[in-house]
Design an enzyme around this catalytic site. Structure first.
Site, PDB file in Angstrom:
ATOM      1  CD  GLN A 104     -66.646 -43.467 -82.343  1.00  0.00           C
ATOM      2  OE1 GLN A 104     -65.872 -44.315 -82.742  1.00  0.00           O
ATOM      3  NE2 GLN A 104     -66.429 -42.174 -82.523  1.00  0.00           N
TER       4      GLN A 104
ATOM      5  CE  LYS B 238     -63.170 -41.950 -80.063  1.00  0.00           C
ATOM      6  NZ  LYS B 238     -62.509 -42.271 -81.348  1.00  0.00           N
TER       7      LYS B 238
ATOM      8  CE  LYS C 215     -64.610 -47.070 -85.953  1.00  0.00           C
ATOM      9  NZ  LYS C 215     -63.940 -45.832 -85.562  1.00  0.00           N
TER      10      LYS C 215
ATOM     11  N   GLY D 186     -65.728 -42.058 -91.808  1.00  0.00           N
ATOM     12  CA  GLY D 186     -64.494 -42.753 -92.185  1.00  0.00           C
ATOM     13  C   GLY D 186     -63.764 -43.344 -90.983  1.00  0.00           C
ATOM     14  CG  ASP D 187     -61.666 -46.223 -88.228  1.00  0.00           C
ATOM     15  OD1 ASP D 187     -61.565 -45.456 -87.259  1.00  0.00           O
ATOM     16  OD2 ASP D 187     -61.040 -47.300 -88.271  1.00  0.00           O
TER      17      ASP D 187
ATOM     18  CG  ASN E 119     -57.669 -38.130 -91.620  1.00  0.00           C
ATOM     19  OD1 ASN E 119     -58.078 -38.038 -90.465  1.00  0.00           O
ATOM     20  ND2 ASN E 119     -57.863 -37.175 -92.505  1.00  0.00           N
TER      21      ASN E 119
HETATM   22  N1  LIG Z   1     -60.010 -40.730 -89.235  1.00  0.00           N
HETATM   23  C1  LIG Z   1     -60.541 -40.264 -88.123  1.00  0.00           C
HETATM   24  O1  LIG Z   1     -61.202 -39.223 -88.111  1.00  0.00           O
HETATM   25  C2  LIG Z   1     -60.323 -40.966 -86.836  1.00  0.00           C
HETATM   26  C3  LIG Z   1     -59.479 -42.051 -86.724  1.00  0.00           C
HETATM   27  N2  LIG Z   1     -59.231 -42.591 -85.502  1.00  0.00           N
HETATM   28  C4  LIG Z   1     -58.320 -43.712 -85.357  1.00  0.00           C
HETATM   29  O2  LIG Z   1     -57.005 -43.313 -85.766  1.00  0.00           O
HETATM   30  C5  LIG Z   1     -56.270 -44.429 -86.291  1.00  0.00           C
HETATM   31  C6  LIG Z   1     -55.785 -44.099 -87.688  1.00  0.00           C
HETATM   32  O3  LIG Z   1     -56.906 -43.836 -88.531  1.00  0.00           O
HETATM   33  P1  LIG Z   1     -56.776 -43.037 -89.910  1.00  0.00           P
HETATM   34  O4  LIG Z   1     -55.573 -42.170 -89.873  1.00  0.00           O
HETATM   35  O5  LIG Z   1     -58.098 -42.450 -90.174  1.00  0.00           O
HETATM   36  O6  LIG Z   1     -56.568 -44.237 -90.926  1.00  0.00           O
HETATM   37  P2  LIG Z   1     -55.768 -44.236 -92.313  1.00  0.00           P
HETATM   38  O7  LIG Z   1     -56.280 -45.418 -93.042  1.00  0.00           O
HETATM   39  O8  LIG Z   1     -55.822 -42.909 -92.946  1.00  0.00           O
HETATM   40  O9  LIG Z   1     -54.275 -44.498 -91.834  1.00  0.00           O
HETATM   41  C7  LIG Z   1     -53.959 -45.569 -91.019  1.00  0.00           C
HETATM   42  C8  LIG Z   1     -52.455 -45.580 -90.816  1.00  0.00           C
HETATM   43  O10 LIG Z   1     -52.143 -46.577 -89.851  1.00  0.00           O
HETATM   44  C9  LIG Z   1     -51.352 -47.622 -90.460  1.00  0.00           C
HETATM   45  N3  LIG Z   1     -51.871 -48.939 -90.058  1.00  0.00           N
HETATM   46  C10 LIG Z   1     -53.114 -49.437 -90.242  1.00  0.00           C
HETATM   47  N4  LIG Z   1     -53.222 -50.682 -89.770  1.00  0.00           N
HETATM   48  C11 LIG Z   1     -52.004 -50.990 -89.295  1.00  0.00           C
HETATM   49  C12 LIG Z   1     -51.476 -52.128 -88.668  1.00  0.00           C
HETATM   50  N5  LIG Z   1     -52.224 -53.227 -88.447  1.00  0.00           N
HETATM   51  N6  LIG Z   1     -50.174 -52.071 -88.283  1.00  0.00           N
HETATM   52  C13 LIG Z   1     -49.436 -50.955 -88.482  1.00  0.00           C
HETATM   53  N7  LIG Z   1     -49.871 -49.841 -89.089  1.00  0.00           N
HETATM   54  C14 LIG Z   1     -51.143 -49.861 -89.474  1.00  0.00           C
HETATM   55  C15 LIG Z   1     -51.567 -47.470 -91.952  1.00  0.00           C
HETATM   56  O11 LIG Z   1     -50.478 -48.028 -92.669  1.00  0.00           O
HETATM   57  P3  LIG Z   1     -50.764 -48.819 -94.033  1.00  0.00           P
HETATM   58  O12 LIG Z   1     -51.083 -47.758 -95.048  1.00  0.00           O
HETATM   59  O13 LIG Z   1     -49.504 -49.542 -94.318  1.00  0.00           O
HETATM   60  O14 LIG Z   1     -51.903 -49.741 -93.767  1.00  0.00           O
HETATM   61  C16 LIG Z   1     -51.679 -45.951 -92.062  1.00  0.00           C
HETATM   62  O15 LIG Z   1     -50.429 -45.345 -92.013  1.00  0.00           O
HETATM   63  C17 LIG Z   1     -57.241 -45.617 -86.172  1.00  0.00           C
HETATM   64  O16 LIG Z   1     -57.039 -46.227 -84.919  1.00  0.00           O
HETATM   65  C18 LIG Z   1     -58.602 -44.950 -86.191  1.00  0.00           C
HETATM   66  O17 LIG Z   1     -59.593 -45.760 -85.601  1.00  0.00           O
HETATM   67  C19 LIG Z   1     -59.761 -42.063 -84.359  1.00  0.00           C
HETATM   68  C20 LIG Z   1     -60.595 -41.003 -84.423  1.00  0.00           C
HETATM   69  C21 LIG Z   1     -61.028 -40.437 -85.668  1.00  0.00           C
HETATM   70  O1  LIG Z   2     -66.450 -39.061 -87.489  1.00  0.00           O
HETATM   71  C1  LIG Z   2     -67.024 -40.026 -87.030  1.00  0.00           C
HETATM   72  O2  LIG Z   2     -68.230 -40.165 -87.003  1.00  0.00           O
HETATM   73  C2  LIG Z   2     -66.290 -41.209 -86.454  1.00  0.00           C
HETATM   74  C3  LIG Z   2     -64.849 -41.047 -86.210  1.00  0.00           C
HETATM   75  C4  LIG Z   2     -64.370 -42.325 -85.629  1.00  0.00           C
HETATM   76  O3  LIG Z   2     -64.619 -43.382 -86.185  1.00  0.00           O
HETATM   77  C5  LIG Z   2     -63.671 -42.342 -84.367  1.00  0.00           C
HETATM   78  O4  LIG Z   2     -63.812 -41.394 -83.591  1.00  0.00           O
HETATM   79  O5  LIG Z   2     -62.986 -43.338 -84.081  1.00  0.00           O
END
Ligand SMILES: NC(=O)C1=CN([C@@H]2O[C@H](COP(=O)(O)OP(=O)(O)OC[C@H]3O[C@@H](n4cnc5c(N)ncnc54)[C@H](OP(=O)(O)O)[C@@H]3O)[C@@H](O)[C@H]2O)C=CC1
Ligand SMILES: O=C(O)CCC(=O)C(=O)O
Length: 444
Positions: free
Chosen positions: A111, A114, A126, A165-166, A240
């Site tokens: 982070q 980034k 984080k 969120g994450d 997401n």
């Molecule tokens: N939200 C954001 O704004 C940001 C998110 N990210 C990164 O993006 C990724 C996804 O985040 P986000 O979409 O917010 O999270 P969500 O919780 O909305 O979705 C996560 C997705 O990934 C799957 N998943 C989680 N853990 C595992 C695992 N161990 N093995 C396989 N599938 C898995 C989940 O499946 P299931 O439902 O079965 O667990 C789900 O489909 C993460 O790496 C996060 O750190 C990066 C930048 C910003």
């Molecule tokens: O929106 C934020 O502050 C953090 C998003 C995040 O966790 C990420 O970029 O991995």
């Protein structure tokens, strides 16, 4: 021993069991060699790499809450405030049973760079907890969030540390966390981002990470005389990031044929029906089997298999280390043109190296998924000026930020003689900004 090797050895010695953290540090430090070698004595004297790889502060605490059966449950929570040289600590909160200090430290370390790449004044941090929100009632989620925030509130603030969120932390959790912070502190401030639109959230934050990823990929492809129009895209994840990546890819003329969750994956050769996916995942919080039950063109497969599907562009959007060397080999064999990370560190070091060596355009998460935190920083700006921007204004700023990130990482790689090495470009561009700010602020 050179300075980079000394610090890699130090990090390995001090964090023997933190595999993910060591992986993230190795990726960054290996690509900083050309910058460090130009000025090794200065950086060594200031211990810049030791300071960058050691968090400013690490908070570990217990979260106790009562489940619907009246049983008290106990979880382990973390907030790692890694570096605030360019702004308040900023980064999400992950709620997932796999969360431990290594995961939170790798995410906080990523982070730093980034957030620097966004061009906005935000430092790196984080947090998270090994709590599993799956299958919990709304009351249990509220009880957990209130207990989590009761401790966390002591260490955060709108100008100090701003979580978001994450994985596992969406609008519902942010709402409960915000309510508890307000109750404890008696102030109404932008201490969290990703808030609901009715109480200080920003339009386009929900979409930002997925949309931002596609704005960057669009810029990358145009720069290489290609376009998303007519391309086949594979996406992993169904949360997401994945949902809004699929939506924007389709708006830009691509066909997205996969998505996945932790138990299985969907192949939909007719193209993912994103409205149906949103209903299944965002509204019903159901499994992907429900998507397939309502979609004749789609097939459900157990396990891991998204990267076996032939595609021009692959977008890992689920979690860390989900794209391995064997997947990279398969992608190359199938003629993939570009891989851009929507998730944080989804590609292993070996897979990244293989893709780059085989001419695949590879963009690391710290650049490609920076749109989410960028719009979070725009949410902080809106909260400070007590105004709300329109969706179009915010989305336009997001697009500009992602285009600039692409140009900056490309330029940084070129300057050091590594054209199209976007891992190197992203790490160098992020590092230079943070290191310069650290130098200016003296030793601490
Ligand atoms: N939200 C954001 O704004 C940001 C998110 N990210 C990164 O993006 C990724 C996804 O985040 P986000 O979409 O917010 O999270 P969500 O919780 O909305 O979705 C996560 C997705 O990934 C799957 N998943 C989680 N853990 C595992 C695992 N161990 N093995 C396989 N599938 C898995 C989940 O499946 P299931 O439902 O079965 O667990 C789900 O489909 C993460 O790496 C996060 O750190 C990066 C930048 C910003
Ligand atoms: O929106 C934020 O502050 C953090 C998003 C995040 O966790 C990420 O970029 O991995």
């Amino acid at each position: 021993m050179g300075y980079v090797d000394e610090v890699l050895a130090r990090v390995a010695k001090q964090n023997p069991e933190q595999a993910e953290f060591k992986q993230a540090v190795e990726e960054v430090l290996e690509s900083l060699r050309p910058v460090i070698e130009r000025d090794e004595e200065k950086y060594r004297k200031q211990a810049i790499l030791e300071r960058l790889t050691t968090p400013d502060r690490q908070l570990l605490f217990r979260v106790a809450w009562v489940d619907d059966a009246g049983q008290t449950q106990v979880n382990n929570a973390y907030r790692v405030q890694f570096n605030n040289a360019i702004g308040p600590y900023k980064g999400g909160l992950r709620l997932h049973p796999s969360v431990d200090l290594s995961i939170i430290k790798f995410l906080g370390f990523e982070q730093i760079f980034k957030n620097a790449l966004t061009g906005l004044p935000i430092g790196g941090g984080k947090g998270g907890c090994d709590f599993d929100p799956k299958g919990k009632s709304d009351r249990e989620i509220m009880a957990f969030c209130q207990s989590f925030m009761t401790e966390l509130a002591k260490y955060i603030g709108a100008d100090m540390d701003v979580p978001a969120g994450d994985i596992g932390t969406g609008a519902r959790e942010i709402g409960y966390l915000f309510g508890q912070y307000k109750r404890l502190k008696g102030v109404y401030e932008g201490v969290l981002t990703g808030k609901g639109l009715e109480y200080g959230g920003s339009l386009a934050r929900t979409e930002a990470t997925g949309y931002g990823l596609l704005y960057l990929v669009d810029e990358l492809l145009k720069d290489h005389d290609q376009s998303l129009r007519g391309k086949t895209v594979t996406v992993s994840g169904a949360g997401n990031v994945a949902i809004y990546a699929i939506k924007k890819a389709q708006e830009l003329g691509a066909k997205v044929v996969t998505c996945s969750d932790s138990t299985g994956w969907v192949h939909d050769p007719a193209g993912i029906d994103v409205a149906l996916l949103q209903e299944v995942k965002e509204v019903k919080r159901a499994r992907l089997t429900e998507y397939v039950a309502k979609r004749a063109s789609a097939k459900y497969h157990e396990g891991h298999g998204v990267w076996s599907v032939k595609a021009d562009v692959a977008l890992p959007c689920a979690t860390q280390n989900e794209l391995h060397l064997a997947d990279a080999k398969q992608l190359v064999e199938n003629g993939v043109l570009a891989v851009a990370e929507g998730a944080n560190m989804p590609t292993t070091l070996e897979a990244t190296k293989y893709l780059q060596e085989h001419g695949v355009l590879f963009v690391p998460g710290k650049a490609a998924n920076a749109g989410g935190v960028a719009v979070s920083a725009l949410e902080m700006s809106q909260n400070s000026e007590r105004l709300s921007w329109t969706f179009e204004q915010t989305d336009e700023k997001l697009k500009e930020i992602m285009q600039k990130i692409y140009q900056n990482i490309k330029q940084a790689a070129k300057e050091y003689g590594y054209e199209d090495d976007f891992v190197l470009g992203a790490n160098i561009a992020g590092f230079k900004k943070v290191a310069t700010a650290m130098e200016a602020q003296g030793i601490y």
